[in-house]
Scaffold this motif. Structure first.
Motif, PDB file in Angstrom:
ATOM      1  N   GLY A  77     107.095  -2.157 -28.069  1.00  0.00           N
ATOM      2  CA  GLY A  77     106.508  -0.950 -28.647  1.00  0.00           C
ATOM      3  C   GLY A  77     107.229  -0.299 -29.805  1.00  0.00           C
ATOM      4  N   GLY A  78     108.262  -0.919 -30.348  1.00  0.00           N
ATOM      5  CA  GLY A  78     109.014  -0.282 -31.419  1.00  0.00           C
ATOM      6  C   GLY A  78     108.198   0.080 -32.642  1.00  0.00           C
ATOM      7  N   PRO A  79     107.460  -0.849 -33.237  1.00  0.00           N
ATOM      8  CA  PRO A  79     106.660  -0.496 -34.407  1.00  0.00           C
ATOM      9  C   PRO A  79     105.640   0.610 -34.129  1.00  0.00           C
ATOM     10  CG  PRO A  79     106.929  -2.857 -34.292  1.00  0.00           C
ATOM     11  CD  PRO A  79     107.484  -2.303 -33.002  1.00  0.00           C
ATOM     12  N   ALA A  80     104.989   0.569 -32.979  1.00  0.00           N
ATOM     13  CA  ALA A  80     104.001   1.599 -32.646  1.00  0.00           C
ATOM     14  C   ALA A  80     104.645   2.978 -32.588  1.00  0.00           C
ATOM     15  CB  ALA A  80     103.333   1.259 -31.314  1.00  0.00           C
ATOM     16  N   ARG A  81     105.798   3.071 -31.935  1.00  0.00           N
ATOM     17  CA  ARG A  81     106.486   4.368 -31.849  1.00  0.00           C
ATOM     18  C   ARG A  81     106.958   4.840 -33.221  1.00  0.00           C
ATOM     19  NH1 ARG A  81     107.993   1.898 -27.028  1.00  0.00           N
ATOM     20  NH2 ARG A  81     109.805   0.904 -27.991  1.00  0.00           N
ATOM     21  N   PHE A  82     107.446   3.917 -34.038  1.00  0.00           N
ATOM     22  CA  PHE A  82     107.902   4.271 -35.379  1.00  0.00           C
ATOM     23  C   PHE A  82     106.744   4.819 -36.218  1.00  0.00           C
ATOM     24  CE2 PHE A  82     108.307   3.093 -39.837  1.00  0.00           C
ATOM     25  CZ  PHE A  82     109.504   3.722 -40.174  1.00  0.00           C
ATOM     26  N   LEU A  83     105.605   4.138 -36.197  1.00  0.00           N
ATOM     27  CA  LEU A  83     104.452   4.580 -36.975  1.00  0.00           C
ATOM     28  C   LEU A  83     103.981   5.965 -36.548  1.00  0.00           C
ATOM     29  CD1 LEU A  83     102.361   1.275 -37.070  1.00  0.00           C
ATOM     30  CD2 LEU A  83     103.710   2.257 -38.930  1.00  0.00           C
ATOM     31  N   ALA A  84     103.882   6.172 -35.245  1.00  0.00           N
ATOM     32  CA  ALA A  84     103.430   7.466 -34.746  1.00  0.00           C
ATOM     33  C   ALA A  84     104.403   8.581 -35.113  1.00  0.00           C
ATOM     34  CB  ALA A  84     103.242   7.403 -33.232  1.00  0.00           C
ATOM     35  N   ALA A  85     105.703   8.303 -34.989  1.00  0.00           N
ATOM     36  CA  ALA A  85     106.713   9.325 -35.267  1.00  0.00           C
ATOM     37  C   ALA A  85     106.797   9.673 -36.746  1.00  0.00           C
ATOM     38  CB  ALA A  85     108.078   8.851 -34.764  1.00  0.00           C
ATOM     39  N   ASN A  86     106.633   8.679 -37.602  1.00  0.00           N
ATOM     40  CA  ASN A  86     106.865   8.897 -39.029  1.00  0.00           C
ATOM     41  C   ASN A  86     105.604   9.163 -39.841  1.00  0.00           C
ATOM     42  OD1 ASN A  86     109.921   8.238 -39.770  1.00  0.00           O
ATOM     43  ND2 ASN A  86     109.297   6.924 -38.079  1.00  0.00           N
ATOM     44  N   LEU A  87     104.453   8.691 -39.352  1.00  0.00           N
ATOM     45  CA  LEU A  87     103.224   8.859 -40.101  1.00  0.00           C
ATOM     46  C   LEU A  87     102.202   9.752 -39.395  1.00  0.00           C
ATOM     47  CD1 LEU A  87     102.832   5.186 -41.365  1.00  0.00           C
ATOM     48  CD2 LEU A  87     103.790   7.136 -42.595  1.00  0.00           C
ATOM     49  N   GLY A  88     102.431  10.004 -38.112  1.00  0.00           N
ATOM     50  CA  GLY A  88     101.551  10.903 -37.379  1.00  0.00           C
ATOM     51  C   GLY A  88     100.264  10.290 -36.886  1.00  0.00           C
ATOM     52  N   CYS A  89     100.084   8.989 -37.055  1.00  0.00           N
ATOM     53  CA  CYS A  89      98.858   8.324 -36.622  1.00  0.00           C
ATOM     54  C   CYS A  89      98.887   8.043 -35.120  1.00  0.00           C
ATOM     55  CB  CYS A  89      98.668   7.013 -37.384  1.00  0.00           C
ATOM     56  SG  CYS A  89     100.111   5.924 -37.330  1.00  0.00           S
ATOM     57  N   ARG A  90      97.714   7.791 -34.586  1.00  0.00           N
ATOM     58  CA  ARG A  90      97.625   7.362 -33.193  1.00  0.00           C
ATOM     59  C   ARG A  90      97.659   5.837 -33.165  1.00  0.00           C
ATOM     60  NH1 ARG A  90      97.237   8.676 -28.271  1.00  0.00           N
ATOM     61  NH2 ARG A  90      96.160   7.373 -26.748  1.00  0.00           N
ATOM     62  N   VAL A  91      98.492   5.264 -32.286  1.00  0.00           N
ATOM     63  CA  VAL A  91      98.685   3.823 -32.267  1.00  0.00           C
ATOM     64  C   VAL A  91      98.439   3.271 -30.864  1.00  0.00           C
ATOM     65  CG1 VAL A  91     100.216   1.916 -32.872  1.00  0.00           C
ATOM     66  CG2 VAL A  91     100.483   4.123 -34.020  1.00  0.00           C
ATOM     67  N   THR A  92      97.697   2.186 -30.802  1.00  0.00           N
ATOM     68  CA  THR A  92      97.485   1.450 -29.563  1.00  0.00           C
ATOM     69  C   THR A  92      98.148   0.088 -29.703  1.00  0.00           C
ATOM     70  OG1 THR A  92      95.355   2.537 -29.194  1.00  0.00           O
ATOM     71  CG2 THR A  92      95.772   0.505 -27.977  1.00  0.00           C
ATOM     72  N   GLY A  93      98.923  -0.294 -28.713  1.00  0.00           N
ATOM     73  CA  GLY A  93      99.550  -1.608 -28.716  1.00  0.00           C
ATOM     74  C   GLY A  93      98.942  -2.492 -27.648  1.00  0.00           C
ATOM     75  N   VAL A  94      98.765  -3.768 -27.953  1.00  0.00           N
ATOM     76  CA  VAL A  94      98.270  -4.728 -26.971  1.00  0.00           C
ATOM     77  C   VAL A  94      99.196  -5.935 -26.993  1.00  0.00           C
ATOM     78  CG1 VAL A  94      96.648  -5.797 -28.614  1.00  0.00           C
ATOM     79  CG2 VAL A  94      96.248  -6.020 -26.157  1.00  0.00           C
ATOM     80  N   ASP A  95      99.558  -6.433 -25.802  1.00  0.00           N
ATOM     81  CA  ASP A  95     100.472  -7.560 -25.713  1.00  0.00           C
ATOM     82  C   ASP A  95     100.098  -8.433 -24.526  1.00  0.00           C
ATOM     83  OD1 ASP A  95     103.397  -8.139 -27.095  1.00  0.00           O
ATOM     84  OD2 ASP A  95     103.222  -9.031 -25.103  1.00  0.00           O
ATOM     85  N   LEU A  96     100.324  -9.739 -24.674  1.00  0.00           N
ATOM     86  CA  LEU A  96     100.005 -10.694 -23.615  1.00  0.00           C
ATOM     87  C   LEU A  96     100.940 -10.557 -22.422  1.00  0.00           C
ATOM     88  CD1 LEU A  96      98.119 -13.175 -23.051  1.00  0.00           C
ATOM     89  CD2 LEU A  96      99.942 -14.604 -24.002  1.00  0.00           C
ATOM     90  N   SER A  97     102.172 -10.103 -22.664  1.00  0.00           N
ATOM     91  CA  SER A  97     103.191 -10.026 -21.618  1.00  0.00           C
ATOM     92  C   SER A  97     103.144  -8.693 -20.887  1.00  0.00           C
ATOM     93  CB  SER A  97     104.585 -10.216 -22.240  1.00  0.00           C
ATOM     94  OG  SER A  97     105.594  -9.858 -21.333  1.00  0.00           O
ATOM     95  N   GLU A  98     102.793  -8.723 -19.600  1.00  0.00           N
ATOM     96  CA  GLU A  98     102.750  -7.482 -18.821  1.00  0.00           C
ATOM     97  C   GLU A  98     104.115  -6.811 -18.697  1.00  0.00           C
ATOM     98  OE1 GLU A  98     100.670  -8.147 -15.183  1.00  0.00           O
ATOM     99  OE2 GLU A  98      98.759  -8.577 -16.191  1.00  0.00           O
ATOM    100  N   PRO A  99     105.227  -7.575 -18.529  1.00  0.00           N
ATOM    101  CA  PRO A  99     106.541  -6.909 -18.530  1.00  0.00           C
ATOM    102  C   PRO A  99     106.833  -6.186 -19.832  1.00  0.00           C
ATOM    103  CG  PRO A  99     106.725  -9.084 -17.543  1.00  0.00           C
ATOM    104  CD  PRO A  99     105.353  -8.994 -18.132  1.00  0.00           C
TER     105      PRO A  99
END
Length: 276
Positions: A77-99
């Motif tokens: 989730g690093g890029p998603a958190r960075f984008l939200a914190a710095n640009l104010g956008c809402r971000v959804t992340g999807v990943d194949l790995s449940e862990p």
């Protein structure tokens, strides 16, 4: 296809990941202490050039606070958190790995960003979202794991609004077979590299037009050279996520880029109107 996906899922299974992260993050203070995305940058930017690459991709893509953004292959989730914190956008992340998804949710709670960032498990080949759900989609160091590129890029086009932006930052095939293991694959059987030209062609055939395309291989080489000169990475780092052999994986990634066995492509595309 199923066998390939299972191979990728196994590569990123990372059992006990959230507990390892809790232990590693104790250096920043007690569990209830809020963390910043910058504090996590050494372990949650799972791609070449780290945080700087995410920032540059977002700039080229023109992401703004009003946008709804999807990060495909979101890792922890690093890029998603960075984008939200710095640009104010809402971000959804999807990943194949449940862990990875579980770890991403934990880290997002630690940074207090649950209102702006969300994660769910799912395949990039069958994205669990309605048509036209997002203004922008990011894909960073993910496509190398996916054999069916046509289906990947069609799915990204499907969930984008018309005129939406798709930004990709990925490893591409170079002049020779890469050395393995690397961060995305421990053997050639789960690595599906395309050349930069073939990647752009596959994306355009899925209903996109190219806005930006740049070869960042030389930039990546300079980054690896600086990284090597700076000595061992600070703790906590990506070894927490990928395990004790991460140093070997990272060394092979750098060696492949330095020798021209792989390259780095940065590109931004616009979702074209659907054909009649």
């Amino acid at each position: 296809m199923t066998d390939a996906l299972e191979g990728v899922r196994d590569h990123y299974r990372a059992t006990g990941l959230t507990e390892r992260l809790k232990t590693a993050l104790a250096v920043f203070g007690p569990e209830e202490q809020r963390l910043t995305p910058q504090q996590l940058a050494t372990l949650d930017q799972f791609h070449t050039m780290g945080l700087a690459a995410t920032a540059e991709l977002a700039r080229l893509c023109g992401i703004t606070a009003e946008m709804s953004v999807l990060d495909v292959g979101s890792g922890v989730g690093g890029p998603a958190r960075f984008l939200a914190a710095n640009l104010g956008c809402r971000v959804t992340g999807v990943d194949l790995s449940e862990p990875f998804v579980e770890a991403a949710r934990y880290l997002t709670a630690r940074t207090g960003q649950d209102d702006k960032v969300a994660f769910q498990a799912g395949s990039a080949l069958a994205l669990p979202f309605e048509d036209g759900s997002f203004d922008a989609v990011l894909l960073q160091h993910v496509a190398m794991n996916i054999a069916d590129r046509a289906r990947l890029y069609r799915e990204i086009r499907r969930v984008l609004k018309q005129g939406g932006r798709f930004a990709t930052f990925d490893v591409v095939a170079g002049a020779a077979e890469p050395y393995y293991p690397v961060p995305w694959a421990r053997m050639a059987a789960t690595s599906f590299l395309l050349t930069a030209d073939a990647t752009r062609k596959a994306i355009e055939q899925a209903g996109f037009r190219t806005l930006v395309s740049q070869d960042d291989t030389e930039t990546a080489k300079a980054w690896f050279t600086r990284l090597r000169a700076s000595g061992p990475p600070p703790a906590p780092n990506l070894g927490v996520v990928m395990g004790p052999d991460f140093a070997e994986l990272a060394a092979n990634l750098a060696r492949n880029v330095m020798e021209g066995r792989t390259g780095i492509l940065t590109a931004v595309f616009e979702a074209a109107a659907a054909s009649a």
